[in-house]
Design a protein around this motif. Structure first.
Motif, short mmCIF file in Angstrom:
data_model
loop_
_atom_site.label_atom_id
_atom_site.label_comp_id
_atom_site.label_asym_id
_atom_site.label_seq_id
_atom_site.Cartn_x
_atom_site.Cartn_y
_atom_site.Cartn_z
N THR A 100 0.86 -1.17 0.00
CA THR A 100 0.00 0.00 0.00
C THR A 100 0.90 1.23 0.00
OG1 THR A 100 -1.68 -1.18 1.28
CG2 THR A 100 -1.84 1.22 1.25
N VAL A 101 0.63 2.16 -0.91
CA VAL A 101 1.35 3.43 -0.93
C VAL A 101 0.55 4.42 -0.09
CG1 VAL A 101 2.25 5.30 -2.37
CG2 VAL A 101 2.20 2.95 -3.26
N LEU A 102 1.24 5.06 0.84
CA LEU A 102 0.63 6.04 1.72
C LEU A 102 1.43 7.34 1.66
CD1 LEU A 102 0.85 3.12 3.71
CD2 LEU A 102 -1.13 4.36 4.52
N ALA A 103 0.88 8.39 2.23
CA ALA A 103 1.59 9.65 2.40
C ALA A 103 1.51 10.06 3.86
CB ALA A 103 0.98 10.74 1.52
N ASP A 104 2.62 10.56 4.40
CA ASP A 104 2.61 11.05 5.77
C ASP A 104 1.87 12.39 5.81
OD1 ASP A 104 4.39 13.16 5.12
OD2 ASP A 104 6.14 12.15 5.95
N PRO A 105 1.70 13.00 7.00
CA PRO A 105 0.91 14.23 7.07
C PRO A 105 1.44 15.39 6.21
CG PRO A 105 1.05 13.26 9.23
CD PRO A 105 1.98 12.46 8.33
N GLU A 106 2.70 15.37 5.79
CA GLU A 106 3.23 16.42 4.91
C GLU A 106 3.22 15.99 3.44
OE1 GLU A 106 6.67 18.67 5.69
OE2 GLU A 106 6.12 19.07 7.77
N GLY A 107 2.69 14.80 3.16
CA GLY A 107 2.59 14.35 1.78
C GLY A 107 3.75 13.51 1.27
N ASN A 108 4.72 13.19 2.14
CA ASN A 108 5.84 12.34 1.74
C ASN A 108 5.36 10.90 1.61
OD1 ASN A 108 8.04 14.39 1.97
ND2 ASN A 108 7.30 14.41 4.08
N GLU A 109 5.62 10.29 0.46
CA GLU A 109 5.13 8.94 0.20
C GLU A 109 5.99 7.89 0.88
OE1 GLU A 109 4.55 8.39 -4.01
OE2 GLU A 109 3.68 10.39 -4.18
N PHE A 110 5.33 6.81 1.31
CA PHE A 110 6.00 5.63 1.86
C PHE A 110 5.10 4.44 1.60
CE2 PHE A 110 3.33 7.17 5.28
CZ PHE A 110 2.91 6.05 5.96
N CYS A 111 5.61 3.25 1.77
CA CYS A 111 4.84 2.04 1.49
C CYS A 111 4.84 1.11 2.69
CB CYS A 111 5.44 1.28 0.30
SG CYS A 111 5.39 2.21 -1.24
N LEU A 112 3.78 0.35 2.83
CA LEU A 112 3.70 -0.76 3.77
C LEU A 112 3.45 -2.00 2.94
CD1 LEU A 112 3.65 -1.97 6.58
CD2 LEU A 112 1.22 -1.41 6.71
#
Length: 117
Positions: A100-112
């Motif tokens: 799953t691609v997500l974004a942190d509260p500032e919009g930086n993308e990361f994956c789980l």
């Protein structure tokens, strides 16, 4: 002797505020707060540290580097991360891996991600 990844640093507008999200997400504490730079403690598994660095410009476009997380099932991890302030951006799968691609509260993308059965 070979190189290792010691820390991944995320550019951001407010490192202290973003540290709240990442500390809760990763289950770590702030190791050092130096105003424009915040360093989180090493994860218990010995993985790379995460750093947060204040930059003056806003994030534009897709991240050129992102963090891939694992160790927690997506079925519980994604809702937990969303509850902390992340946003789901997409779902992907290739043979043997789902993420799953997500974004942190500032919009930086990361994956789980997790290995597919």
């Amino acid at each position: 002797m070979g190189l290792t990844v010691g820390m991944v640093t995320i550019d951001c507008a407010d490192p202290q505020k973003l540290a709240e999200f990442w500390c809760a997400a990763l289950g770590v504490e702030v190791q050092g707060d130096y105003g424009d730079y915040v360093f989180l403690a090493h994860p218990a598994d010995g993985g790379a540290m995460l750093g947060l660095q204040r930059v003056p410009e806003p994030r534009a476009g897709k991240n050129r580097v992102h963090v891939d997380l694992g160790g927690e099932p997506r079925s519980t991890g994604v809702p937990r991360l969303v509850g902390l302030g992340a946003t789901v951006l997409g779902e992907h799968e290739v043979p043997g891996l789902r993420w799953t691609v997500l974004a942190d509260p500032e919009g930086n993308e990361f994956c789980l991600g997790e290995h597919a059965q």
